[in-house]
Design a protein around this motif. Structure first.
Motif, PDB file in Angstrom:
ATOM      1  N   ASN A   1      16.841  14.341  30.264  1.00  0.00           N
ATOM      2  CA  ASN A   1      16.045  15.451  30.440  1.00  0.00           C
ATOM      3  C   ASN A   1      16.994  16.652  30.285  1.00  0.00           C
ATOM      4  O   ASN A   1      18.008  16.764  31.350  1.00  0.00           O
ATOM      5  N   ILE A   2      17.020  17.391  29.308  1.00  0.00           N
ATOM      6  CA  ILE A   2      17.903  18.825  29.232  1.00  0.00           C
ATOM      7  C   ILE A   2      16.928  19.911  29.172  1.00  0.00           C
ATOM      8  O   ILE A   2      16.499  20.043  27.865  1.00  0.00           O
ATOM      9  N   PRO A   3      16.723  20.459  30.129  1.00  0.00           N
ATOM     10  CA  PRO A   3      15.914  21.714  30.141  1.00  0.00           C
ATOM     11  C   PRO A   3      16.512  22.906  29.332  1.00  0.00           C
ATOM     12  O   PRO A   3      17.717  23.156  29.542  1.00  0.00           O
ATOM     13  N   LEU A   4      15.621  23.789  28.682  1.00  0.00           N
ATOM     14  CA  LEU A   4      16.201  24.818  27.884  1.00  0.00           C
ATOM     15  C   LEU A   4      15.378  26.333  28.425  1.00  0.00           C
ATOM     16  O   LEU A   4      14.068  25.842  28.714  1.00  0.00           O
ATOM     17  N   THR A   5      16.125  27.191  28.710  1.00  0.00           N
ATOM     18  CA  THR A   5      15.295  28.419  28.852  1.00  0.00           C
ATOM     19  C   THR A   5      14.472  29.097  27.390  1.00  0.00           C
ATOM     20  O   THR A   5      14.801  28.363  26.402  1.00  0.00           O
ATOM     21  N   ASP A   6      13.860  29.843  27.681  1.00  0.00           N
ATOM     22  CA  ASP A   6      13.082  30.432  26.359  1.00  0.00           C
ATOM     23  C   ASP A   6      13.860  30.704  25.307  1.00  0.00           C
ATOM     24  O   ASP A   6      13.651  30.530  24.199  1.00  0.00           O
ATOM     25  N   ALA A   7      15.170  31.599  25.851  1.00  0.00           N
ATOM     26  CA  ALA A   7      15.924  32.093  24.529  1.00  0.00           C
ATOM     27  C   ALA A   7      16.500  30.875  24.003  1.00  0.00           C
ATOM     28  O   ALA A   7      16.876  30.903  22.702  1.00  0.00           O
ATOM     29  N   GLN A   8      17.218  29.940  24.823  1.00  0.00           N
ATOM     30  CA  GLN A   8      17.793  28.675  24.096  1.00  0.00           C
ATOM     31  C   GLN A   8      16.628  27.962  23.306  1.00  0.00           C
ATOM     32  O   GLN A   8      17.083  27.566  22.276  1.00  0.00           O
ATOM     33  N   GLN A   9      15.490  27.848  23.871  1.00  0.00           N
ATOM     34  CA  GLN A   9      14.540  27.109  23.092  1.00  0.00           C
ATOM     35  C   GLN A   9      14.324  27.630  21.655  1.00  0.00           C
ATOM     36  O   GLN A   9      14.230  27.038  20.679  1.00  0.00           O
ATOM     37  N   ALA A  10      14.199  28.936  21.683  1.00  0.00           N
ATOM     38  CA  ALA A  10      14.085  29.772  20.620  1.00  0.00           C
ATOM     39  C   ALA A  10      15.378  29.428  19.258  1.00  0.00           C
ATOM     40  O   ALA A  10      14.975  29.489  18.193  1.00  0.00           O
ATOM     41  N   VAL A  11      16.390  29.549  19.953  1.00  0.00           N
ATOM     42  CA  VAL A  11      17.751  29.151  19.282  1.00  0.00           C
ATOM     43  C   VAL A  11      17.579  27.720  18.662  1.00  0.00           C
ATOM     44  O   VAL A  11      18.212  27.215  17.680  1.00  0.00           O
ATOM     45  N   TYR A  12      17.165  26.703  19.426  1.00  0.00           N
ATOM     46  CA  TYR A  12      17.185  25.594  19.401  1.00  0.00           C
ATOM     47  C   TYR A  12      16.108  24.761  18.205  1.00  0.00           C
ATOM     48  O   TYR A  12      16.279  23.670  17.301  1.00  0.00           O
ATOM     49  N   LYS A  13      15.251  25.859  18.224  1.00  0.00           N
ATOM     50  CA  LYS A  13      13.873  25.182  17.339  1.00  0.00           C
ATOM     51  C   LYS A  13      14.619  24.947  15.583  1.00  0.00           C
ATOM     52  O   LYS A  13      14.132  23.972  15.071  1.00  0.00           O
ATOM     53  N   PRO A  14      15.199  26.100  15.270  1.00  0.00           N
ATOM     54  CA  PRO A  14      15.789  26.004  13.575  1.00  0.00           C
ATOM     55  C   PRO A  14      16.620  24.444  13.615  1.00  0.00           C
ATOM     56  O   PRO A  14      16.637  24.143  12.530  1.00  0.00           O
ATOM     57  N   ILE A  15      17.473  24.751  14.589  1.00  0.00           N
ATOM     58  CA  ILE A  15      18.315  23.323  14.545  1.00  0.00           C
ATOM     59  C   ILE A  15      17.690  22.048  14.577  1.00  0.00           C
ATOM     60  O   ILE A  15      17.685  21.096  13.793  1.00  0.00           O
ATOM     61  N   GLN A  16      16.553  21.885  15.511  1.00  0.00           N
ATOM     62  CA  GLN A  16      15.595  20.925  15.588  1.00  0.00           C
ATOM     63  C   GLN A  16      15.033  20.308  14.309  1.00  0.00           C
ATOM     64  O   GLN A  16      15.081  19.337  13.828  1.00  0.00           O
TER      65      GLN A  16
END
Length: 727
Positions: free
Chosen positions: A196-211
Motif C-alpha cells: 500500500n503506497i499512498p500518494l498525495t493528489d499532486a503525486q497521483q497526477a504525476v503518476y497517472k501518465p507513468i501508469q
C-alpha cells in the motif's frame, strides 16, 4: 560457407575487431551471445560469438576451428548485444569491452552460482512415521510440513543436529534438492503481501501518465522535476509495485549506494526479497549470485549505482534514474559511458517507461523535455506544503574587510550556535578533503608539488603527511624548502580535517562527524556515520559533496556551505551547472521535517547567476541563463563533444603523436561544421609520470568522424583516452 564472427573476451585494443572461425558441426546450432574457446596464435582465448557471415567464395587463408562451446545457452540476449553495439559505436570503446559490462567477472573460470541442499516435503510425508521417542525428528518434521521445505543450512542454524537432519532427509516423502543459494540484503526486510503506497493528489497526477505507459507497455522517457522533499521516492515505489505486479523487472539507479542508504532501505522494507542490492561491498561471489537471481527471476528489482543498468534482465518493465543530473553516473575509468544513456536505450528496446528524477535536472535533459523529446512531470512543492529553507548568501570579501579571517563568517557561526542551542542538527559542506589544501615556502613562494603529478600536495593531519589526491603518493612534511632551503614552510587553505578541528575548538559541546573520501574508504564506517547521524548521535555532519546526496534527516534544520566557488572554478563547461546543483541539493537537506530550514552560503562570487538562482531555489531561472550561454558558445545540447587526452612519458614524442592525430582528424572530418581544437595542455599537465595533451572536437553530428576514429590507427594508439560527451 558459414563463418563464425568472434570477439575476444578481454581488454585488448589491438583486437577490437571480430575474428573469423569455423564452427564444427558437432556443436550444433550455437546462437550468438554464447562464449566459445578459440585458438589464437599458440594459445587459447575465450571469445564471444557475435554472429555468422556467409562467404560465397573460400577465404584466401585457412580458417581455424572453434575449440569448445562454453555455455549451454547464450549469456548475452539479442537486446544486450544491440545495446553493447550502441555503446561501442557511440562511446568509442570496443564491442568486447561493451559486452563485458553485462557480466560479473565472467571469464574462462566459468562461474556456477552457489547451491545449497534442501529438504522438500511431498504429500507422502508425515510426522507419524517417527516414533514418539524421536522428539527432535518429529519437531523437524512438523516444521518442514509447516514451511514446505528448508535448506540444511537453515535447519542447522535453528538448532537441529546433522544426525537429526540426515535421518529426516532419508524418510518417506522427503526429496533432497539442490537449489540456488539466496543472498540476503544487509537491510531489515519488512515485506508485506499487499503493498500500500499512498500518494498525495499532486503525486497521483504525476503518476497517472507513468501508469498509463506501463499499462500499455509503451516506451516513454519522463523527466520528473521535483523540488527536494517533494516525494519522488514515493512515486518510484508506486511505479515499481506496478512493474512487479506485471511480472517484469525494475531497475532502480542511484548515484552512490553507500550515500543513498535511505532510498535503498525504503525499497527493501517495501518489497523484501524481491530486491537485489548491488554495491561495492559485495564479494564477487555475492555479485555473481545476485546476477543469477535476476536471470532466474528469483527477484524482480535491482537497485544499485551505474553498473546496475546492465542487469541481465530479459523483461524490463521500468527503469528509474534517481538524481539523474549526478555526475557519478558518468563512468570515467577505462570504458567511458553515461548510465543515463544506457537506461534510455534499454528502455527503448524493452518498450518500457524510463523515469529521470531530480530537483536539479541536467541542462541537456531539461532542454530535451522543453523540446518535447521527454515528457516533463513537475512537483514544484514539498510534500505537505513544507516551505523551502531560507538561504543567506555571505560575501567573504566583506568578511575580510571587517577583520574576520576565520573560515566561518559571522552568519555561519551564528547559525551553528543557534542550531546547537535548539538541539537540532546541521550539515556543513566543504568540497576539499585533507587538512590544508597546499603547502608553500613563504620566502620563495615554492609550492610543494607531487613528484609524479602536476598538482600540489595536500596536508593530511592523520599520519602527519603530504598526499597527492591523483596518484596517492605520500611523503613526510618537509622541514626546509626543497628550492631555497628556507625553514619558513606555511600551510594554506582549509580542508575538511582542519575545519573539523576548528569546529571542535569553537563549539566545544558539539558532537561532530566527518564524511569525506578519507572516511568512506571504509564503507562500513561511512554507513555507521550516516546511521548514527540519522539517530541524532551527532549534531553536525561535516563533509565534501557526499553530504549533499539524497539524505533525508528530519532533525536537520540548518545547512552551511563554506566555499560555494570550489566547483565554479573548475575548467569545464558544466562548472555553473555543477555549482547550482551542489548548492541547491545541499540546501535541500534542511527543513525536511516539521521545522523550518535555514542555509548560509559563503562565496567570493555573490553575483554569479548560479549562486543567485540557487538562493531562490530557482531552477528554471538558472536553466534559462545557462542554456543561452551554451547556445552562444556552441556547447551541448547544441553540439556534440569528444574530448581526447594523449599521454606519454616523453614530451617530444607526445607532441608528435598529438599533432599527427589532429592532422588526420582535420583531413577526415568532412563536415565543415566540425571544429577541432588542440593539441593543448590538459588541465593537469602530468599524472602518474605521464605528460598529457588534450584535443577537443565539437560538431552538430560527429557520428561519421566517430566511425573513422574507431576504424583508424587513432583508436589503437597507446596512451589515448577518448571521452565522448565529457561532463
Amino acid at each position: 560457407m558459414r563463418v563464425a564472427q568472434v570477439i575476444i573476451n578481454r581488454p585488448a585494443k589491438q583486437l577490437h575487431k571480430p575474428l573469423s572461425y569455423l564452427m564444427p558441426e558437432k556443436f550444433g546450432n550455437v546462437l550468438p551471445g554464447t562464449r566459445v574457446l578459440i585458438p589464437l596464435g599458440n594459445s587459447r582465448e575465450e571469445g564471444i560469438l557475435i554472429g555468422y557471415e556467409e562467404l560465397i567464395e573460400p577465404p584466401e587463408f585457412k580458417l581455424r576451428n572453434i575449440v569448445q562451446v562454453l555455455d549451454n545457452e547464450p549469456w548475452f540476449t539479442p537486446e544486450m548485444m544491440d545495446t553493447a553495439r550502441r555503446l561501442n559505436e557511440y562511446y568509442l570503446f570496443s564491442y568486447g569491452d561493451a559486452l563485458r559490462l553485462f557480466t560479473v567477472n565472467k571469464t574462462l573460470k566459468s562461474y556456477e552460482a552457489p547451491k545449497e541442499e534442501w529438504l522438500v516435503v511431498t504429500p507422502a510425508f508425515s510426522v507419524e512415521q517417527f516414533s514418539e521417542r524421536k522428539k527432535k525428528q518429529r519437531e523437524l518434521a512438523k516444521y518442514l510440513l509447516e514451511v514446505g521445505g528448508a535448506s540444511k543450512a537453515l535447519l542447522l542454524a535453528k538448532g537441529f543436529s546433522r544426525m537429526v537432519i540426515k535421518q529426516v532427509s532419508e524418510a518417506k516423502g522427503i526429496t533432497n534438492e539442490s537449489r540456488f543459494k539466496a543472498t540476503k540484503t544487509t537491510f531489515d526486510e519488512l515485506f508485506t503481501e499487499e503493498v500500500n503506497i499512498p500518494l498525495t493528489d499532486a503525486q497521483q497526477a504525476v503518476y497517472k501518465p507513468i501508469q498509463e505507459a506501463m499499462n500499455s507497455h509503451q516506451h516513454k522517457t519522463f523527466l520528473l522535476h521535483g523540488v527536494t522533499g517533494s516525494g519522488k521516492t514515493q512515486l518510484y515505489l508506486k511505479a515499481t509495485a506496478r512493474c512487479i505486479s506485471q511480472d517484469k523487472t525494475a531497475i532502480i539507479l542511484v548515484p552512490e549506494i553507500i550515500l543513498t542508504d535511505q532510498i535503498v532501505r525504503r525499497f527493501v522494507e517495501t518489497f523484501g526479497d524481491e530486491v537485489v542490492v548491488f554495491h561495492s561491498k559485495l564479494t564477487v561471489q555475492q555479485r555473481n549470485n545476485n546476477w543469477e537471481r535476476l536471470r532466474r527471476k528469483d527477484s524482480h528489482i535491482i537497485i544499485g549505482a551505474r553498473s546496475a543498468v546492465f542487469a541481465p534482465a530479459e523483461d524490463i518493465g521500468l527503469i528509474v534514474v534517481d538524481e539523474e543530473h549526478d555526475t557519478s553516473y558518468k563512468q570515467e575509468d577505462m570504458v567511458r559511458y553515461h548510465a543515463r544513456n544506457v537506461a534510455l536505450w534499454r528502455g527503448e528496446a524493452h518498450g518500457c517507461p524510463v523515469i529521470l528524477g531530480s530537483a536539479t535536472p541536467a541542462v541537456t535533459s531539461y532542454y530535451k523535455a522543453k523540446q518535447g523529446e521527454y515528457h516533463l512531470l513537475e512537483l514544484p512543492h514539498r510534500i505537505f506544503e513544507q516551505p523551502m529553507p531560507k538561504v543567506t548568501i555571505v560575501d567573504m570579501k566583506e568578511e575580510i574587510l571587517h577583520g574576520n579571517y576565520s573560515v566561518f563568517s559571522d552568519a555561519m557561526s551564528s547559525l551553528i550556535q543557534k542550531t546547537l542551542n535548539e538541539h537540532n542538527q546541521m550539515i556543513i559542506l566543504l568540497n576539499r578533503r585533507g587538512y590544508n589544501t597546499f603547502v608553500m615556502c613563504r620566502d620563495c613562494g615554492e609550492t610543494i608539488m607531487c613528484p609524479h603529478c602536476d598538482v600540489a600536495m595536500v596536508y593530511h593531519q592523520a599520519g602527519e603527511e603530504l598526499r597527492c589526491h591523483y596518484c596517492e603518493h605520500h611523503e613526510p612534511i618537509p622541514t626546509v624548502c626543497p628550492k631555497c632551503h628556507s625553514k619558513r614552510i606555511k600551510f594554506f587553505g582549509s580542508g575538511t580535517q582542519k575545519v573539523e578541528e576548528e569546529l571542535r575548538q569553537h563549539f566545544k559541546s558539539a558532537r561532530i562527524a566527518r564524511l569525506d573520501q578519507d572516511v568512506t574508504k571504509n564503507k562500513q564506517l561511512a554507513e555507521d556515520i550516516l546511521h548514527d547521524f540519522g539517530a541524532h548521535k551527532y549534531d553536525i555532519l561535516l563533509g565534501t559533496q557526499m553530504v549533499s546526496k539524497g539524505h533525508d534527516f528530519k532533525d536537520v534544520t540548518a545547512v552551511g556551505i563554506l566555499t560555494a566557488d570550489s566547483v565554479l572554478n573548475i575548467p569545464v563547461y558544466t562548472a555553473s551547472e555543477r555549482t547550482f546543483d551542489l548548492l541547491t541539493q545541499t540546501s535541500g537537506r534542511a527543513g525536511r521535517g516539521d521545522k523550518t530550514g535555514s542555509v548560509v552560503i559563503q562565496t567570493y562570487n555573490p553575483l554569479n547567476y548560479a549562486i543567485i538562482k540557487s538562493k531562490a531555489h530557482d531552477y528554471v531561472g538558472f536553466y534559462n541563463e545557462e542554456i543561452q550561454n551554451r547556445k552562444a558558445l556552441g556547447y551541448p545540447p547544441f553540439r556534440e563533444m569528444i574530448h581526447m587526452v594523449v599521454r606519454h612519458q616523453n614530451m617530444d614524442t607526445l607532441e608528435t603523436i598529438a599533432n599527427r592525430i589532429v592532422s588526420d582528424l582535420e583531413t577526415h572530418k568532412g563536415d565543415s561544421d566540425i571544429l577541432i581544437n588542440g593539441p593543448y595542455e590538459a588541465s593537469i599537465k602530468k599524472v602518474r609520470d605521464m605528460y598529457r595533451l588534450a584535443i577537443m572536437i565539437r560538431g552538430t553530428d560527429l557520428s561519421n568522424l566517430k566511425e573513422y576514429i574507431y576504424n583508424s590507427w587513432i583508436f589503437t594508439q597507446e596512451g589515448l583516452l577518448i571521452d565522448v560527451d565529457p561532463v
